[in-house]
Design a protein around this motif. Sequence first.
Motif, short mmCIF file in Angstrom:
data_model
loop_
_atom_site.label_atom_id
_atom_site.label_comp_id
_atom_site.label_asym_id
_atom_site.label_seq_id
_atom_site.Cartn_x
_atom_site.Cartn_y
_atom_site.Cartn_z
N GLU A 95 0.83 -1.20 0.00
CA GLU A 95 0.00 0.00 0.00
C GLU A 95 0.86 1.25 0.00
N TYR A 96 1.94 1.20 0.74
CA TYR A 96 2.90 2.31 0.73
C TYR A 96 3.50 2.47 -0.66
N SER A 97 3.91 1.37 -1.27
CA SER A 97 4.52 1.42 -2.60
C SER A 97 3.55 1.97 -3.63
N ARG A 98 2.29 1.56 -3.54
CA ARG A 98 1.27 2.06 -4.47
C ARG A 98 1.09 3.56 -4.32
N TYR A 99 1.11 4.04 -3.09
CA TYR A 99 0.84 5.45 -2.81
C TYR A 99 2.01 6.34 -3.24
N VAL A 100 3.25 5.92 -2.97
CA VAL A 100 4.40 6.80 -3.19
C VAL A 100 5.27 6.38 -4.37
N GLY A 101 4.88 5.30 -5.07
CA GLY A 101 5.76 4.74 -6.10
C GLY A 101 6.22 5.73 -7.15
N ASP A 102 5.34 6.63 -7.60
CA ASP A 102 5.71 7.57 -8.64
C ASP A 102 6.81 8.53 -8.19
N VAL A 103 6.91 8.77 -6.90
CA VAL A 103 7.92 9.68 -6.37
C VAL A 103 9.10 8.90 -5.80
N PHE A 104 8.81 7.97 -4.93
CA PHE A 104 9.85 7.23 -4.22
C PHE A 104 10.68 6.38 -5.16
N GLY A 105 10.06 5.90 -6.24
CA GLY A 105 10.78 5.04 -7.16
C GLY A 105 11.86 5.74 -7.95
N ALA A 106 11.72 7.05 -8.17
CA ALA A 106 12.69 7.78 -9.01
C ALA A 106 14.09 7.79 -8.39
N PRO A 107 14.27 8.25 -7.14
CA PRO A 107 15.62 8.21 -6.57
C PRO A 107 16.16 6.80 -6.39
N LEU A 108 15.28 5.82 -6.11
CA LEU A 108 15.75 4.44 -5.97
C LEU A 108 16.26 3.92 -7.31
N ALA A 109 15.57 4.25 -8.39
CA ALA A 109 16.01 3.82 -9.72
C ALA A 109 17.33 4.47 -10.09
N MET A 110 17.48 5.74 -9.77
CA MET A 110 18.73 6.44 -10.08
C MET A 110 19.87 5.89 -9.24
N GLU A 111 19.55 5.50 -8.02
CA GLU A 111 20.59 4.90 -7.16
C GLU A 111 21.10 3.61 -7.78
N ALA A 112 20.21 2.81 -8.33
CA ALA A 112 20.61 1.54 -8.93
C ALA A 112 21.32 1.74 -10.26
N LEU A 113 20.74 2.58 -11.13
CA LEU A 113 21.25 2.70 -12.50
C LEU A 113 22.49 3.59 -12.60
N LEU A 114 22.49 4.71 -11.88
CA LEU A 114 23.60 5.66 -12.01
C LEU A 114 24.70 5.44 -10.99
N ALA A 115 24.34 4.98 -9.79
CA ALA A 115 25.33 4.89 -8.72
C ALA A 115 25.81 3.46 -8.49
N PHE A 116 24.88 2.55 -8.22
CA PHE A 116 25.29 1.20 -7.86
C PHE A 116 26.01 0.49 -9.00
N PHE A 117 25.51 0.63 -10.22
CA PHE A 117 26.17 -0.03 -11.35
C PHE A 117 27.57 0.54 -11.56
N VAL A 118 27.72 1.85 -11.45
CA VAL A 118 29.04 2.47 -11.58
C VAL A 118 29.96 1.97 -10.47
N GLU A 119 29.41 1.96 -9.27
CA GLU A 119 30.16 1.50 -8.10
C GLU A 119 30.66 0.07 -8.30
N SER A 120 29.78 -0.82 -8.70
CA SER A 120 30.13 -2.23 -8.86
C SER A 120 31.11 -2.44 -10.01
N THR A 121 30.88 -1.75 -11.11
CA THR A 121 31.75 -1.91 -12.28
C THR A 121 33.18 -1.48 -11.97
N PHE A 122 33.34 -0.30 -11.41
CA PHE A 122 34.69 0.20 -11.15
C PHE A 122 35.35 -0.54 -9.99
N LEU A 123 34.54 -1.04 -9.06
CA LEU A 123 35.13 -1.83 -7.98
C LEU A 123 35.68 -3.15 -8.55
N GLY A 124 34.97 -3.74 -9.51
CA GLY A 124 35.48 -4.94 -10.16
C GLY A 124 36.77 -4.66 -10.90
#
Length: 532
Positions: free
Chosen positions: A82-111
Motif C-alpha cells: 500500500e505504501y509502494s502504491r501510494y508513493v511509487g511515482d515519487v519514491f521510485g525515481a531516486p531508488l532507480a537512479m541509485e541503482a542505475l547511475l550509482a550502484f552499477f558504476v560503483e560495482s563496475t569500477f570496484l570490479g
Amino acid sequence: MDALEIARWQFGITTVYHFLMVPLTIGLGLTVATLQTMWHRTGNEHWLRMTKFWGKLFLINFIMGVATGIVQEFQFGMAWSEYSRYVGDVFGAPLAMEALLAFFVESTFLGLWIFGWKKLPKRVHLATIWCASLATILSAYFILVANSWMQHPVGTKLVDGRAVMTDAWAVFTNNTALVTFPHTIFGAFAVAGGFLLGISWFHLYRRRKEGIDTVDANGYVVVGEDPNRGKNRDKTDYQVWIKSLRIGASVAMVAFLGVALSGHEQAKLMFEQQPMKMAAAEAACHDGTGFSVLSLGDITAQGTTNCDNVVAVFEIPGILSYLANGDFTTEIKGVNTLIPEYQEKYGKYYPSDASFGQYAGQEINYLPVMEVTYWGFRLMITLGGLSALAAGVALWITRKGSVPESKWLSRLAVLGIAAPFGANATGWIFTEMGRQPFTVAPNPQMGGVDQVFMYTAASVSPTVSAGEMLFSLISLTAIYGVLLVVELVLLTRYIRGGVASAMPELEAADHSSSGGPKGPDNDDDDVLAFAY
C-alpha cells in the motif's frame, strides 16, 4: 498478532542491520582511495600495504552490504504494498537512479579495481577506486533523497489518491536531504576513523607485547623487526599501523565536528518540519526553553509513557531554544500543545477505511514512543562524543610513536570500534521511529488533510497475514544472524592476519628469500589472491 507491528519489526531489524555496513563502506572507500593516491604519489611501500589491507576489509563489508540491501527493496512490494502504491511515482525515481547511475558504476569500477592490479596502468587503476568510492557517496545521496521525501514531502501533489511528482528538482534538492546528506557522510567517516584506530592499536599492541617494538628512557618508540615473521613484522609493518592509527584518529575527530555542526542544522530543520518528533526527543511535555539532561518516566508503563508520568529531573534553561532557533528565549511548543494542533490539522481518528484494517476509526496517537526518541537521541550524541574523545586521547597517547603495553587499553580500543556504529544506528532509529505514526510525514507548510502524507497503519500489505509476516521475520532474522557471523569471522581472520592476509605475496617472498621454494610470480596469482 498484529501484521503491522510484525512488519515494522522486520523492516527495522533488516534496515538497522544493513545500515551497519553502509557507513563503513562509505568511509572506508574514500579512505582506501586516499591511501592508494599516497602510494601513487610517493611510491612508499607502507602506503601500498595500507591500501591492500584496508581494501580487503572494505571488500568484505561491501559484499555483505549488497547482500543485505537487496532485501530492502523486496520488502516495499511484499510487506508494504500500500505504501509502494501510494508513493511509487515519487519514491521510485531516486531508488532507480541509485541503482542505475550509482550502484552499477560503483560495482563496475570496484570490479576493475579488484582485478586490475598490475593489469591496468597505475593512474587508470587509481581512478577506478576513486570512481567506485565516489559512486558510493552518490548512491547514499539518492537513498537519502528518498528518505528525506518521507520526512518532508515536496514537489508532489495528490492525484486520485496517489502522490505524483510535479517538480523533480524540488524532490532532489529537498532541504531535508541537503542537511541529512553531510550529517550521514560525516557519520560514515567517524565509523571509518574508529575502525582504523581500533584495529591499528591492536597490531601496535601486539608488536609491543611480542617485544618487537620497545621504548627508550624518554618514552619514544624504538622500532624493531622480527626476522622469523619476515615482512609481516618488519619496520614497514610498523609504519602501516602507526600511520593508520593516527589517520583514523584524525579523521574521527574531524568527522565528529562535522557531525555536530550538520546535526545542529538538521535539528533546527526538524523543529520546523516535525515538531512532535523533537518534542518527544526532549520529553518536552510543556512549552519552554529548557534542554532535558535527564527526564524519567514510569518504568511500569510498558511502552506507553506519556506526559502524565514524565518528570523532568534536570534541565538547562535556554538550550532547547538555541537548538531550535539560535536564541535562548523563544519558547518551543511541547507535546501537550502539539497534540491538539495535529488533531485539528490531520484528524483525531483514523479514517473508517478498509486499508487501515483493525485501526480504522480508532484514535490516532501522534506521540512517538518517547523512550525510544528520548534515549535514542541521547545515545547518538553520547556515543559520538565518546568516539571523538577516544580519538583525541589516542592521538595524545601515540604522540611518541607507540601504544602502551596494556592489554586492557588494547581491548578498550577494539571495543571502541562499536561506538560510532552505535551512534549511527541509534540516530537512524530515532529518526525513523520519531516520524510515527506516519510513513510519509505531513509537510506543515501545506497543512490540512488534503496534502501528501500517509499513516503507517495504512501502509502495510492488506493481503499478508500476521502468520506470514512472523515467518518472514523469523526467517530473515535467522539468515541475517548467520550472515553476521560470517562477516565477523571473515573480518576477524583478516584483521588478526595483518597485512600478509591481504598480500600473500609478502609471505611468498619471505619464504623464497629464506631458501624455500620460490612462490608464484604470476601476476594473475597475486590478483586472485587479493580478490578471494
